[in-house]
Design an enzyme around this catalytic site. Sequence first.
Site, short mmCIF file in Angstrom:
data_model
loop_
_atom_site.label_atom_id
_atom_site.label_comp_id
_atom_site.label_asym_id
_atom_site.label_seq_id
_atom_site.Cartn_x
_atom_site.Cartn_y
_atom_site.Cartn_z
N LEU A 194 57.55 51.93 58.42
CA LEU A 194 56.24 51.86 57.80
C LEU A 194 55.80 50.40 57.76
O LEU A 194 56.58 49.52 57.40
CB LEU A 194 56.26 52.43 56.37
N ASP A 195 54.56 50.14 58.14
CA ASP A 195 54.02 48.80 58.04
C ASP A 195 54.02 48.33 56.59
O ASP A 195 54.07 49.13 55.65
CB ASP A 195 52.59 48.74 58.59
N ARG A 196 53.95 47.03 56.39
CA ARG A 196 54.04 46.46 55.05
C ARG A 196 53.01 47.07 54.10
O ARG A 196 53.32 47.41 52.96
CB ARG A 196 53.85 44.93 55.12
#
Length: 311
Positions: free
Chosen positions: A124-126
């Site tokens: 998951l992206d930040r």
Amino acid sequence: MQFNHDVTSAEAGRTVKSVMEHELNMSNTMIKRVKLYGTLEVNGEHVTVKYILNEGDHIYASYDDDTGELKKVPGIGILYEDEFFAVLSKPSGMVTHPTHGHLDDSLLTLINASANPLHPVMRLDRETSGLIVVAKNGHVHKLFGEQKIRKRYLAAVYGIYTPSDGTIEKPIRRREGSVMIRDVCNESAPGAHSCLTYYRTKAIDENLGISLIEFELATGRCHQIRVHSTSMGHPLIGDGLYGPLSDDNPSDKFPIASVLDKKCPRVALHAAYLDFVHPVTGEKMSFSSELPSDIAGLSPKFLDHLNGEIS
């Protein structure tokens, strides 16, 4: 980790190593760990991986990876945990892997209570919040890689999709001269990767001109939901790369963006649902994560969805 297997007639005459690799789906690294530090027996007797098997033989292999339970960290929800993996809820603003500048505050660093590495099954992206699966060893990570995990996301977008439900099938490639930005492209374009996304409208706020959309990934390309939705004329609220207030993909079609992007100052994307089969026991498993307040608070219509069905 423990493995038990009864040799079939079709497997007779093969080596223990062959069965460990092909029937037990053990990686070469895991086989080496069993050899060096674990236990390997056939019918209760110690053997080497070169042992030739007979029908009806019982293989027992074990290796103590000493991962143990994960640390409980405020803000990181543990929805499920056993000796093989855990399902977590990642908050927005936290990176998944340790990177330069985030060696001590990444998700994996914070929850790991042992010296053994953890293995995220998805990334998951930040800024993206929501569900993530973390395997406790490389073998379980390998098993997850051999099955299809159904992943569905909730996103707040500008505009209203017409039709309300449908499919987006557009190739994506990296924008020339950019490391991060992706664009839809022709399938014959250099660097093009096929991409397929399903979408379903969950809630509409006609006064604000925004929608809550459920996206399901059939492929898993970098920024796939954000790029596909933007290409359909519906950028995600708060998206600093593809949104109407971004430097790389600016648009004057959504004047309300100056208000809503401040209200949700991160990409309004949440990994809400996961469905998969337990890689060891074969049990069917489903998980859901409630829409976080920064996205739900964009519209009373989204709050209504929270109070309604979670499907």
